[in-house]
Motif scaffolding. Structure first.
Motif, PDB file in Angstrom:
ATOM      1  N   LYS A  40     -74.263 -18.819 101.724  1.00  0.00           N
ATOM      2  CA  LYS A  40     -75.031 -18.948 102.960  1.00  0.00           C
ATOM      3  C   LYS A  40     -75.371 -20.386 103.300  1.00  0.00           C
ATOM      4  CE  LYS A  40     -77.056 -14.337 102.679  1.00  0.00           C
ATOM      5  NZ  LYS A  40     -78.323 -13.544 102.596  1.00  0.00           N
ATOM      6  N   ARG A  41     -75.089 -21.296 102.370  1.00  0.00           N
ATOM      7  CA  ARG A  41     -75.423 -22.707 102.604  1.00  0.00           C
ATOM      8  C   ARG A  41     -74.214 -23.602 102.825  1.00  0.00           C
ATOM      9  NH1 ARG A  41     -77.530 -25.289  98.554  1.00  0.00           N
ATOM     10  NH2 ARG A  41     -76.755 -23.864  96.954  1.00  0.00           N
ATOM     11  N   GLY A  42     -72.986 -23.079 102.609  1.00  0.00           N
ATOM     12  CA  GLY A  42     -71.858 -23.956 102.849  1.00  0.00           C
ATOM     13  C   GLY A  42     -70.564 -23.532 102.197  1.00  0.00           C
ATOM     14  N   LEU A  43     -69.575 -24.414 102.330  1.00  0.00           N
ATOM     15  CA  LEU A  43     -68.272 -24.280 101.679  1.00  0.00           C
ATOM     16  C   LEU A  43     -68.299 -25.169 100.450  1.00  0.00           C
ATOM     17  CD1 LEU A  43     -65.242 -23.402 101.676  1.00  0.00           C
ATOM     18  CD2 LEU A  43     -64.784 -25.458 103.029  1.00  0.00           C
ATOM     19  N   ASP A  80     -68.356 -21.475 111.040  1.00  0.00           N
ATOM     20  CA  ASP A  80     -69.783 -21.766 111.010  1.00  0.00           C
ATOM     21  C   ASP A  80     -70.473 -20.703 111.862  1.00  0.00           C
ATOM     22  OD1 ASP A  80     -72.382 -22.686 111.377  1.00  0.00           O
ATOM     23  OD2 ASP A  80     -71.793 -24.783 111.492  1.00  0.00           O
ATOM     24  N   ALA A  81     -71.188 -19.791 111.227  1.00  0.00           N
ATOM     25  CA  ALA A  81     -71.784 -18.664 111.930  1.00  0.00           C
ATOM     26  C   ALA A  81     -72.858 -19.104 112.913  1.00  0.00           C
ATOM     27  CB  ALA A  81     -72.372 -17.677 110.924  1.00  0.00           C
ATOM     28  N   ASN A  82     -73.483 -20.240 112.679  1.00  0.00           N
ATOM     29  CA  ASN A  82     -74.540 -20.696 113.587  1.00  0.00           C
ATOM     30  C   ASN A  82     -73.984 -21.226 114.896  1.00  0.00           C
ATOM     31  OD1 ASN A  82     -76.582 -20.037 111.817  1.00  0.00           O
ATOM     32  ND2 ASN A  82     -76.645 -22.066 110.860  1.00  0.00           N
ATOM     33  N   ARG A 120     -73.387 -22.580 107.627  1.00  0.00           N
ATOM     34  CA  ARG A 120     -73.525 -21.157 107.319  1.00  0.00           C
ATOM     35  C   ARG A 120     -72.133 -20.552 107.393  1.00  0.00           C
ATOM     36  NH1 ARG A 120     -75.897 -16.883 111.088  1.00  0.00           N
ATOM     37  NH2 ARG A 120     -75.892 -15.006 109.807  1.00  0.00           N
ATOM     38  N   ALA A 121     -71.457 -20.559 106.278  1.00  0.00           N
ATOM     39  CA  ALA A 121     -70.018 -20.313 106.248  1.00  0.00           C
ATOM     40  C   ALA A 121     -69.672 -18.842 106.079  1.00  0.00           C
ATOM     41  CB  ALA A 121     -69.386 -21.111 105.105  1.00  0.00           C
ATOM     42  N   ARG A 122     -68.553 -18.448 106.717  1.00  0.00           N
ATOM     43  CA  ARG A 122     -67.979 -17.125 106.523  1.00  0.00           C
ATOM     44  C   ARG A 122     -66.505 -17.165 106.907  1.00  0.00           C
ATOM     45  NH1 ARG A 122     -70.747 -13.609 111.451  1.00  0.00           N
ATOM     46  NH2 ARG A 122     -69.964 -14.882 113.171  1.00  0.00           N
ATOM     47  N   ALA A 165     -64.431 -13.181  91.089  1.00  0.00           N
ATOM     48  CA  ALA A 165     -64.237 -14.219  90.070  1.00  0.00           C
ATOM     49  C   ALA A 165     -65.544 -14.401  89.308  1.00  0.00           C
ATOM     50  CB  ALA A 165     -63.819 -15.530  90.713  1.00  0.00           C
ATOM     51  N   CYS A 166     -65.563 -14.083  88.034  1.00  0.00           N
ATOM     52  CA  CYS A 166     -66.802 -14.068  87.271  1.00  0.00           C
ATOM     53  C   CYS A 166     -67.382 -15.451  87.030  1.00  0.00           C
ATOM     54  CB  CYS A 166     -66.579 -13.350  85.940  1.00  0.00           C
ATOM     55  SG  CYS A 166     -65.324 -14.146  84.916  1.00  0.00           S
ATOM     56  N   SER A 167     -66.571 -16.514  87.212  1.00  0.00           N
ATOM     57  CA  SER A 167     -67.064 -17.863  86.955  1.00  0.00           C
ATOM     58  C   SER A 167     -67.923 -18.401  88.084  1.00  0.00           C
ATOM     59  CB  SER A 167     -65.883 -18.809  86.721  1.00  0.00           C
ATOM     60  OG  SER A 167     -65.075 -18.872  87.887  1.00  0.00           O
ATOM     61  N   LEU A 168     -67.996 -17.667  89.206  1.00  0.00           N
ATOM     62  CA  LEU A 168     -68.758 -18.128  90.353  1.00  0.00           C
ATOM     63  C   LEU A 168     -70.152 -17.515  90.341  1.00  0.00           C
ATOM     64  CD1 LEU A 168     -65.994 -17.822  93.057  1.00  0.00           C
ATOM     65  CD2 LEU A 168     -66.741 -19.878  91.886  1.00  0.00           C
ATOM     66  N   PRO A 169     -71.108 -18.224  90.955  1.00  0.00           N
ATOM     67  CA  PRO A 169     -72.472 -17.695  90.994  1.00  0.00           C
ATOM     68  C   PRO A 169     -72.568 -16.443  91.861  1.00  0.00           C
ATOM     69  CG  PRO A 169     -72.284 -19.678  92.326  1.00  0.00           C
ATOM     70  CD  PRO A 169     -71.022 -19.569  91.548  1.00  0.00           C
ATOM     71  N   ALA A 170     -73.610 -15.672  91.646  1.00  0.00           N
ATOM     72  CA  ALA A 170     -73.759 -14.399  92.345  1.00  0.00           C
ATOM     73  C   ALA A 170     -73.999 -14.553  93.833  1.00  0.00           C
ATOM     74  CB  ALA A 170     -74.889 -13.593  91.713  1.00  0.00           C
ATOM     75  N   THR A 171     -74.301 -15.781  94.277  1.00  0.00           N
ATOM     76  CA  THR A 171     -74.540 -16.014  95.709  1.00  0.00           C
ATOM     77  C   THR A 171     -73.255 -16.193  96.487  1.00  0.00           C
ATOM     78  OG1 THR A 171     -74.783 -18.366  95.225  1.00  0.00           O
ATOM     79  CG2 THR A 171     -76.811 -17.039  95.351  1.00  0.00           C
ATOM     80  N   ALA A 172     -72.126 -16.320  95.813  1.00  0.00           N
ATOM     81  CA  ALA A 172     -70.857 -16.541  96.501  1.00  0.00           C
ATOM     82  C   ALA A 172     -70.451 -15.308  97.306  1.00  0.00           C
ATOM     83  CB  ALA A 172     -69.758 -16.883  95.498  1.00  0.00           C
ATOM     84  N   LEU A 173     -69.894 -15.551  98.510  1.00  0.00           N
ATOM     85  CA  LEU A 173     -69.450 -14.476  99.387  1.00  0.00           C
ATOM     86  C   LEU A 173     -67.946 -14.263  99.310  1.00  0.00           C
ATOM     87  CD1 LEU A 173     -71.628 -15.381 102.507  1.00  0.00           C
ATOM     88  CD2 LEU A 173     -72.136 -13.685 100.738  1.00  0.00           C
ATOM     89  N   GLU A 174     -67.181 -15.336  99.369  1.00  0.00           N
ATOM     90  CA  GLU A 174     -65.722 -15.275  99.268  1.00  0.00           C
ATOM     91  C   GLU A 174     -65.269 -16.425  98.384  1.00  0.00           C
ATOM     92  OE1 GLU A 174     -63.615 -13.875 103.190  1.00  0.00           O
ATOM     93  OE2 GLU A 174     -65.232 -15.229 103.740  1.00  0.00           O
TER      94      GLU A 174
END
Length: 547
Positions: free
Chosen positions: A34-37, A68-70, A53-55, A11-20
């Motif tokens: 890496k900082r949250g949902l 929460d990966a932690n 630390r979301a995934r 999705a191009c409207s999201l920042p490049a740091t987004a994972l999903e």
């Protein structure tokens, strides 16, 4: 409602740091970094954030699942896109599996489940009950190095991606028979040039995504089951003392003076006969050997005396075991009768209009023997009065005492009807063949004799459902139902049912108009040995609009 998951930022409207990311209605979106949902509005502006630390993001109808990966905990999050809020709804401790993948499933009841998949292949399914703590449904063994999972709700298919190898499909329905099948594997095990990196939902199934090669392959998924309403069990019995395929067939005894003091007899194919109260507590275990089917009749007149009697098939000795039931509901073994059968299997009892008691017993080769039970000199006896045969393996049967008919199930063909009278010629007629509502194997059978009508109930094992038809010709099918979770009571559903029994007697409380008891092939919530489930007749009648 399943919405689009956009893996690795499509999705191009999201920042490049987004994972999903997941697209929500009216242009809103959920995403992880890496900082949250994060919840974003249609303009891309951040509306809410849950710091972790979301995934492994997934979503169903206002609920997101994220790991929460932690802490190795999965968190169910309530999502209010219109109000711009995120709120933790429930926390699942995934430490036992250390989840490397997680996904949601909304089942046929509308209940929400979470799958947590560990890197070593250990996995768990949890029920996310509304307003309650998550409940462990079952444990699963999945491929090692599973890096993604996804559930196609319409087909109840859990798809797991094995890193570097390919995608596998499993039953997401915990009550379905455990099985797996290969969806798409890399060469030389399948046709894929390379294994997919992740999974994404598709309209009719699942998409296998390979970002390196910029490819996506869609695989259609479907589940061919007849339509059926889903009912909840009100009670479950204590579990069998033996694991594996142990529980088989129940029979219901009614206390006519004290409705709430009835009993349920249940066979144990490895041990004997269990006796339960109407709250599911075990009261007796009679170590009679490997019993298969059981049936009972009350107020049987023999030799000037009245008895409540039950009879079961004993597979060690190919014999019939007769039990007496006293006024307090206490069961005692009274006699054993040898038979010439080589593989004794099913049984049902018959009270002819003229009185007395008879038993139909069958063999796996299709043979039926009909016995007359007598009493004299303080002892019971059995004499053979008729033989007949079906074309292949039977098991379940039930006699209609009111109309002198026998219904016999041939597992791979359907339900036959014939004259139950010993002096009549046996001429079976197929009245309920296999079809949309009845899938092999045809298993347990019982009759409900109501004030206005009588109904035949049959376990359709191949569809994990229960068919209801008129007991009278032309045996019109009234519908089918399944037995699902009762999350509030902590009771799982029922599936792969062997035996069942139904009674129209007043058994007190919710069972005042009777109840159905079924054997459950897979004990869940959590995993355990098999048991029996009780369903109120009122719930069946209401669901199928029965008078």
């Amino acid at each position: 409602m399943r919405l689009s998951i956009v893996p690795l930022l499509l999705a191009c409207s999201l920042p490049a740091t987004a994972l999903e990311a997941i697209a929500l209605p009216q242009g809103a979106s959920l995403s992880t970094d890496k900082r949250g949902l994060l919840l974003r509005g249609a303009d891309g502006a951040e509306r809410a954030r849950l710091p972790l630390r979301a995934r492994h993001l997934d979503y169903r109808d206002g609920t997101a699942l994220v790991v929460d990966a932690n802490t190795e905990r999965a968190i169910a999050v309530s999502v209010d896109a219109a109000g711009g809020t995120l709120a933790a709804r429930a926390v699942i401790d995934g430490a036992a599996v250390a989840p490397d993948a997680a996904c949601l499933h909304q089942d046929a009841q509308g209940l929400l489940h979470a799958f947590l998949v560990g890197k070593d292949g250990q996995a768990e399914q949890w029920l996310l009950a509304t307003g309650g703590k998550p409940q462990l449904v079952r444990k699963l063994a999945l491929p090692p190095h599973s890096n993604a999972c996804l559930v196609h709700d319409a087909s109840a298919t859990l798809v797991v991606n094995e890193e570097g190898f390919g995608a596998w499909a499993y039953n997401a329905d915990a009550e379905a028979a455990p099985e797996r099948r290969a969806l798409a594997l890399r060469k030389p095990y399948g046709k894929l040039v390379s294994a997919p990196e992740t999974l994404a939902p598709a309209a009719q199934g699942v998409a296998l995504v390979d970002h390196k090669r910029q490819t996506m392959q869609t695989i259609a998924l479907r589940r061919d089951l007849p339509p059926a309403v889903v009912l909840q069990p009100l009670v479950q019995t204590e579990t069998m003392p033996r694991m594996g395929d142990a529980a088989d067939d129940p029979a219901i005894w009614a206390d006519r003076q004290r409705p709430g003091q009835g009993r349920v007899l249940g066979t144990n194919k490895k041990q004997g006969l269990h006796v339960y109260d109407l709250q599911g507590k075990e009261l007796q275990l009679l170590e009679s050997g490997r019993l298969n089917n059981v049936d009972l009749r009350q107020d049987v007149l023999l030799d000037g005396q009245r008895f409540d009697l039950a009879m079961a098939t004993q597979r060690d000795d190919n014999a019939l075991v007769l039990y007496t039931i006293d006024s307090a509901g206490t069961v005692a073994e009274a006699a054993r009768f040898p038979t010439p059968l080589e593989r004794i299997y099913g049984i049902c009892l018959y009270q002819p209009a003229g009185g007395g008691l008879q038993a139909f017993v069958n063999d796996k080769d299709g043979s039926f023997l009909q016995y007359r039970i007598a009493h004299g000199g303080g002892a019971f006896s059995a004499s053979l009065v008729r033989r007949f045969k079906l074309g292949s393996q039977p098991e379940g049967c039930v006699a209609d005492d009111r109309n002198g008919r026998l219904f016999a199930g041939e597992e791979k063909r359907g339900v036959w009807s014939l004259d139950a009278r010993a002096e009549a010629k046996a001429e079976p007629r197929l009245v309920l063949p296999l079809g949309a509502h009845l899938r092999a194997d045809v298993e347990g059978m019982a009759l409900y004799h109501g004030a206005q009508a009588s109904y035949l109930l049959v376990s359709s094992q191949g569809s994990n459902s229960y068919l209801v038809a008129d007991a009278a010709p032309p045996h019109r099918i009234r519908g089918s139902f399944r037995i699902g979770f009762n999350s509030a009571a902590g009771i799982d559903g029922a599936s792969e049912t062997d035996g069942l029994d139904v009674s129209a007697a007043n058994l007190g409380g919710r069972f005042a108009r009777g109840m159905l008891v079924v054997q459950d092939g897979y004990k869940r919530l959590p995993d355990g040995a098999q048991n029996f489930k009780y369903v109120a007749w009122d719930d069946i009648a209401r669901a199928l609009d029965l008078p």
